[in-house]
Design an enzyme around this catalytic site. Structure first.
Site, PDB file in Angstrom:
ATOM      1  N   SER A 210       3.309  -1.513 -14.507  1.00  8.12           N
ATOM      2  CA  SER A 210       3.006  -0.113 -14.349  1.00  8.12           C
ATOM      3  C   SER A 210       3.235   0.717 -15.335  1.00  8.12           C
ATOM      4  CB  SER A 210       3.573   0.537 -12.766  1.00  8.12           C
ATOM      5  OG  SER A 210       3.334   1.753 -12.536  1.00  8.12           O
TER       6      SER A 210
ATOM      7  N   TYR B 180      10.918   2.270  -8.123  1.00  7.19           N
ATOM      8  CA  TYR B 180       9.542   1.469  -8.303  1.00  7.19           C
ATOM      9  C   TYR B 180       9.494   1.040  -9.714  1.00  7.19           C
ATOM     10  CZ  TYR B 180       4.701   0.387  -8.792  1.00  7.19           C
ATOM     11  OH  TYR B 180       3.598  -0.380  -9.304  1.00  7.19           O
TER      12      TYR B 180
HETATM   13  N1  LIG Z   1      -2.516   1.394  -7.451  1.00  4.04           N
HETATM   14  C1  LIG Z   1      -1.825   1.808  -8.496  1.00  4.04           C
HETATM   15  O1  LIG Z   1      -1.841   3.047  -8.698  1.00  4.04           O
HETATM   16  C2  LIG Z   1      -1.112   1.026  -9.332  1.00  4.04           C
HETATM   17  C3  LIG Z   1      -0.648   1.572 -10.562  1.00  4.04           C
HETATM   18  C4  LIG Z   1       0.235   0.851 -11.382  1.00  4.04           C
HETATM   19  C5  LIG Z   1       0.458  -0.480 -11.030  1.00  4.04           C
HETATM   20  N2  LIG Z   1       0.039  -0.994  -9.964  1.00  4.04           N
HETATM   21  C6  LIG Z   1       0.213  -2.659  -9.594  1.00  4.04           C
HETATM   22  O2  LIG Z   1      -0.617  -3.309  -9.311  1.00  4.04           O
HETATM   23  C7  LIG Z   1      -0.501  -4.469  -8.453  1.00  4.04           C
HETATM   24  C8  LIG Z   1      -1.642  -4.283  -7.577  1.00  4.04           C
HETATM   25  O3  LIG Z   1      -1.580  -3.352  -6.661  1.00  4.04           O
HETATM   26  P1  LIG Z   1      -2.874  -2.591  -6.006  1.00  4.04           P
HETATM   27  O4  LIG Z   1      -2.949  -1.446  -6.789  1.00  4.04           O
HETATM   28  O5  LIG Z   1      -4.007  -3.447  -5.920  1.00  4.04           O
HETATM   29  O6  LIG Z   1      -2.319  -2.098  -4.416  1.00  4.04           O
HETATM   30  P2  LIG Z   1      -2.851  -3.110  -3.216  1.00  4.04           P
HETATM   31  O7  LIG Z   1      -4.128  -2.773  -2.881  1.00  4.04           O
HETATM   32  O8  LIG Z   1      -1.753  -2.461  -2.172  1.00  4.04           O
HETATM   33  O9  LIG Z   1      -2.616  -4.254  -3.460  1.00  4.04           O
HETATM   34  C9  LIG Z   1      -1.320  -5.233  -3.331  1.00  4.04           C
HETATM   35  C10 LIG Z   1      -1.277  -6.721  -3.142  1.00  4.04           C
HETATM   36  O10 LIG Z   1       0.059  -7.023  -2.929  1.00  4.04           O
HETATM   37  C11 LIG Z   1      -0.184  -7.991  -2.111  1.00  4.04           C
HETATM   38  N3  LIG Z   1       1.237  -8.306  -1.332  1.00  4.04           N
HETATM   39  C12 LIG Z   1       2.170  -7.474  -0.753  1.00  4.04           C
HETATM   40  N4  LIG Z   1       3.285  -8.112  -0.410  1.00  4.04           N
HETATM   41  C13 LIG Z   1       3.166  -9.591  -0.645  1.00  4.04           C
HETATM   42  C14 LIG Z   1       3.957 -10.545  -0.423  1.00  4.04           C
HETATM   43  N5  LIG Z   1       5.112 -10.391   0.012  1.00  4.04           N
HETATM   44  N6  LIG Z   1       3.194 -12.052  -0.861  1.00  4.04           N
HETATM   45  C15 LIG Z   1       2.169 -11.775  -1.346  1.00  4.04           C
HETATM   46  N7  LIG Z   1       1.319 -10.767  -1.559  1.00  4.04           N
HETATM   47  C16 LIG Z   1       1.723  -9.444  -1.339  1.00  4.04           C
HETATM   48  C17 LIG Z   1      -0.769  -7.566  -0.958  1.00  4.04           C
HETATM   49  O11 LIG Z   1      -1.440  -8.386  -0.057  1.00  4.04           O
HETATM   50  P3  LIG Z   1      -0.933  -8.882   1.531  1.00  4.04           P
HETATM   51  O12 LIG Z   1      -0.472  -7.581   1.918  1.00  4.04           O
HETATM   52  O13 LIG Z   1      -2.050  -9.418   2.168  1.00  4.04           O
HETATM   53  O14 LIG Z   1       0.063  -9.997   1.436  1.00  4.04           O
HETATM   54  C18 LIG Z   1      -2.065  -6.882  -1.675  1.00  4.04           C
HETATM   55  O15 LIG Z   1      -3.052  -8.044  -1.813  1.00  4.04           O
HETATM   56  C19 LIG Z   1       0.842  -4.162  -7.906  1.00  4.04           C
HETATM   57  O16 LIG Z   1       1.812  -4.908  -8.669  1.00  4.04           O
HETATM   58  C20 LIG Z   1       1.121  -2.793  -8.227  1.00  4.04           C
HETATM   59  O17 LIG Z   1       2.597  -2.506  -8.348  1.00  4.04           O
HETATM   60  C21 LIG Z   1      -0.720  -0.287  -8.970  1.00  4.04           C
END
Ligand SMILES: NC(=O)c1ccc[n+]([C@@H]2O[C@H](COP(=O)([O-])OP(=O)(O)OC[C@H]3O[C@@H](n4cnc5c(N)ncnc54)[C@H](OP(=O)(O)O)[C@@H]3O)[C@@H](O)[C@H]2O)c1
Length: 247
Positions: A137, A150
């Site tokens: 991130s 985080y």
């Molecule tokens: N969105 C942003 O602004 C942003 C910015 C920087 C970095 N990121 C990073 O990008 C990555 C993806 O996030 P996103 O933005 O796509 O958010 P998201 O839509 O909330 O997706 C998060 C994913 O993680 C999975 N997950 C959560 N807990 C889990 C567990 N215990 N085991 C397996 N899977 C799990 C969720 O699936 P289930 O709930 O079905 O398990 C979901 O598919 C993350 O690492 C996040 O930190 C996001």
């Protein structure tokens, strides 16, 4: 790496960046393995993609991570790419962070990518190589009040990812890191604790998850060390680094 015909595991594939990455990898001809806890979601997505496999996995559980990789090897006989994408936020000022919440996201954002790398390395080594992309991130590359807990889990992941790149280079395993900025996904509604940084409105325009997926696929194909999806202060152009660093 050529994605066509490759076997790609995407963790956190039930929504957001993971689902977009799975779709894009499949569009490039990869056989995609979708891992997450929400089984219905990954089953529906797998039904849309050729030769895709959905495996319900809680990435924090070492036994489930082991079973995920065993199932992939049973089905496809190899694993070419791991995208460590599953993650969760925690947006609270330092003095309000609860240790249980911090532990929970540390397990997911830091321990789980380690477990998953450990699980795929032996088969990648046997095959003569592979690619791993860790999803970090931009919060770990800046100083953002309210995101300290985080950002610290992602900063820990950054170091692990950079060291893994050096350690695994002799085996032909290329480890890269992507640094997304604010992205329009469910992430901001599913924080472990706290509320969305920035309150009601964003100071920046969120990136679409497909843009991050493009960056992840680009890293797999190029072997570059990292891509920073900088937002706002430089016109939003991604910054790439490190293809020359691959040994
Ligand atoms: N969105 C942003 O602004 C942003 C910015 C920087 C970095 N990121 C990073 O990008 C990555 C993806 O996030 P996103 O933005 O796509 O958010 P998201 O839509 O909330 O997706 C998060 C994913 O993680 C999975 N997950 C959560 N807990 C889990 C567990 N215990 N085991 C397996 N899977 C799990 C969720 O699936 P289930 O709930 O079905 O398990 C979901 O598919 C993350 O690492 C996040 O930190 C996001």
């Amino acid at each position: 790496m050529e994605l066509d015909g490759s076997v790609v595991i995407v963790t956190g594939a039930s929504s957001g960046i993971g689902a977009a990455t799975a779709r894009l990898a499949a569009a490039r001809g990869a056989r995609v393995v979708l891992a997450a806890r929400r089984e219905g979601r990954i089953a529906d997505l797998a039904a849309d993609l050729p030769e895709a496999l959905a495996i319900r996995t809680d990435m924090r559980d070492p036994a489930q991570v082991g079973r995920l990789v065993d199932a992939v090897l049973d089905r496809f006989g190899r694993v070419d790419v791991l995208v460590n994408n599953a993650g969760q936020g925690l947006h609270l000022p330092l003095e309000q962070i609860g240790l249980d919440d911090l532990r929970a996201i540390t397990e997911l954002n830091f321990y789980a990518p380690l477990l998953a790398m450990q699980a795929v390395i032996p088969s990648m080594r046997r095959q003569g190589g592979g690619a791993i992309v860790n999803v970090s991130s931009m919060t770990s590359r800046m100083v953002l009040p309210g995101a300290g807990g985080y950002a610290a889990t992602k900063a820990a992941l950054n170091m692990l990812s950079q060291v893994a790149r050096r350690e695994l280079a002799p085996d032909g395993i290329v480890v890269s890191t992507v640094y997304p900025a604010v992205t329009a996904t469910e992430f901001h509604q599913s924080l472990a604790a706290g509320s969305r940084v920035g309150g009601g409105s964003w100071a920046v325009k969120p990136h679409p998850p497909e843009m991050v997926a493009e960056a992840i696929i680009g890293l797999i194909e190029s072997g570059e060390e990292e891509v920073l999806l900088t937002q706002g202060w430089d016109g939003g152009a991604p910054a790439h680094r490190g293809a020359e660093g691959v040994q």
